[in-house]
Design an enzyme around this catalytic site. Structure first.
Site, mmCIF file in Angstrom:
data_model
loop_
_atom_site.group_PDB
_atom_site.id
_atom_site.type_symbol
_atom_site.label_atom_id
_atom_site.label_comp_id
_atom_site.label_asym_id
_atom_site.label_seq_id
_atom_site.Cartn_x
_atom_site.Cartn_y
_atom_site.Cartn_z
ATOM 1 N N ASP A 187 -54.790 34.524 86.762
ATOM 2 C CA ASP A 187 -56.094 34.379 86.096
ATOM 3 C C ASP A 187 -57.098 35.319 86.757
ATOM 4 O OD1 ASP A 187 -55.615 32.011 84.253
ATOM 5 O OD2 ASP A 187 -54.934 31.212 86.167
ATOM 6 N N LYS B 193 -65.889 36.553 85.984
ATOM 7 C CA LYS B 193 -67.314 36.422 86.342
ATOM 8 C C LYS B 193 -67.480 36.433 87.857
ATOM 9 C CE LYS B 193 -68.706 33.729 82.347
ATOM 10 N NZ LYS B 193 -68.667 32.379 81.838
HETATM 11 C C1 LIG Z 1 -53.206 34.143 83.107
HETATM 12 S S1 LIG Z 1 -51.856 33.069 83.191
HETATM 13 C C2 LIG Z 1 -50.451 34.177 83.248
HETATM 14 C C3 LIG Z 1 -49.169 33.486 82.934
HETATM 15 C C4 LIG Z 1 -47.912 34.366 82.968
HETATM 16 N N1 LIG Z 1 -47.639 34.872 84.304
HETATM 17 C C5 LIG Z 1 -48.021 35.497 81.975
HETATM 18 O O1 LIG Z 1 -48.127 36.662 82.413
HETATM 19 O O2 LIG Z 1 -47.996 35.232 80.765
HETATM 20 C C6 LIG Z 1 -51.940 32.510 84.876
HETATM 21 C C7 LIG Z 1 -51.117 31.253 85.133
HETATM 22 O O3 LIG Z 1 -51.172 30.912 86.502
HETATM 23 C C8 LIG Z 1 -51.206 29.503 86.616
HETATM 24 N N2 LIG Z 1 -51.789 29.184 87.926
HETATM 25 C C9 LIG Z 1 -53.010 29.544 88.387
HETATM 26 N N3 LIG Z 1 -53.193 29.115 89.627
HETATM 27 C C10 LIG Z 1 -52.053 28.454 89.983
HETATM 28 C C11 LIG Z 1 -51.655 27.774 91.151
HETATM 29 N N4 LIG Z 1 -52.438 27.696 92.232
HETATM 30 N N5 LIG Z 1 -50.426 27.204 91.169
HETATM 31 C C12 LIG Z 1 -49.607 27.287 90.083
HETATM 32 N N6 LIG Z 1 -49.939 27.920 88.947
HETATM 33 C C13 LIG Z 1 -51.151 28.503 88.900
HETATM 34 C C14 LIG Z 1 -52.053 29.056 85.439
HETATM 35 O O4 LIG Z 1 -51.795 27.714 85.073
HETATM 36 C C15 LIG Z 1 -51.642 30.049 84.355
HETATM 37 O O5 LIG Z 1 -50.577 29.541 83.568
#
Ligand SMILES: C[S@@+](CC[C@H](N)C(=O)[O-])C[C@H]1O[C@@H](n2cnc3c(N)ncnc32)[C@H](O)[C@@H]1O
Length: 232
Positions: A138, A142
């Site tokens: 993610d 911002k």
């Molecule tokens: C922007 S999405 C990208 C998903 C995938 N890697 C893709 O490229 O389609 C980022 C993912 O990271 C997960 N995520 C963020 N922080 C995390 C954490 N601390 N532990 C496990 N998952 C996390 C979120 O739930 C989200 O599904």
């Protein structure tokens, strides 16, 4: 296992890289979480015994934040001689992956449905991983949210502890300011060496599948940057 009061408190107050947005589970995903998570899931309560998780010794890749798991399915199918662990907090994504693992009878993938930072601290043995993958984390674009970005010096130090010497840490992002932030953080540690020239991006390695989030970025006209480092 970190259960003392200090750690419990610091984890409670830690700024997290995600917000729980449960979304709707389809009946199939709900069923998969109930029936298949006991088979493919790993407990986030204690340190992992790799031999028990996979019943063999093989090169081990960890993917953090796998989304719907399509990258894990592709990589695990392409490389049956290796084992893969995925970590994701978003339960619909975990359910989606479980359905695919069952459908394809893939037995070289295991899952933590939990916060990756806690899983790294509590469950993953030191110097046990050959590769850590972080695809399209993610971006928290911002300024007031930058502190939520998962790539921070302490996160990189955690990754360094868990990788074997010579292991790889591969990040990809379609958000240029985040790519620059990643470069800066990686340049400030002596634990890693850039697999390309210092301070530069890498060509997408052949093993990295195009992910769902990447396709979204492509539709928005974003360029993609890969950053690949070797644990020194
Ligand atoms: C922007 S999405 C990208 C998903 C995938 N890697 C893709 O490229 O389609 C980022 C993912 O990271 C997960 N995520 C963020 N922080 C995390 C954490 N601390 N532990 C496990 N998952 C996390 C979120 O739930 C989200 O599904």
């Amino acid at each position: 296992m970190h259960t003392n009061k200090h750690n419990t408190d610091s984890q409670r107050w830690r700024i997290r890289s995600f917000v729980r947005r449960e979304g709707r589970l389809t009946p199939g995903q709900q069923h998969a979480l109930e029936e298949l998570l006991p088979r493919f899931g790993l407990s986030a309560e204690h340190e992992l015994t790799l031999a028990q998780a996979f019943d063999r010794s093989a090169p081990l890749t960890l993917e953090i934040g796998f989304g719907n798991g399509s990258s894990l399915v592709r990589m695990a199918t392409d490389d049956p001689q290796s084992d893969f662990i995925g970590i994701e907090v978003h339960r619909p994504g975990v359910g989606h992956l479980l359905i695919e693992l069952d459908r394809l009878a893939l037995d070289n993938v295991r899952i933590f449905c939990h916060d990756a930072v806690e899983v790294l601290d509590r469950c993953i043995p030191d110097a046990s991983l050959d590769r850590v993958l972080l695809f399209f984390p993610d971006p928290w674009s911002k300024r007031k949210h930058h502190k939520r970005r998962i790539v921070q010096p302490d996160f990189v130090a955690r990754i360094a502890r868990k990788l074997k010497t010579g292991g790889r840490f591969h990040m990809a992002t379609d958000w240029e300011p985040y790519a620059e932030h990643m470069l800066k953080i990686m340049q400030s540690t002596t634990d890693f060496v850039n697999c390309d020239a210092a301070g530069s991006y890498s060509k997408r390695p052949g093993y990295r599948p195009v992910t769902k989030f990447e396709r979204r970025g492509q539709r928005l006209g974003h360029g993609v940057r890969d950053l690949v480092y070797r644990r020194s």
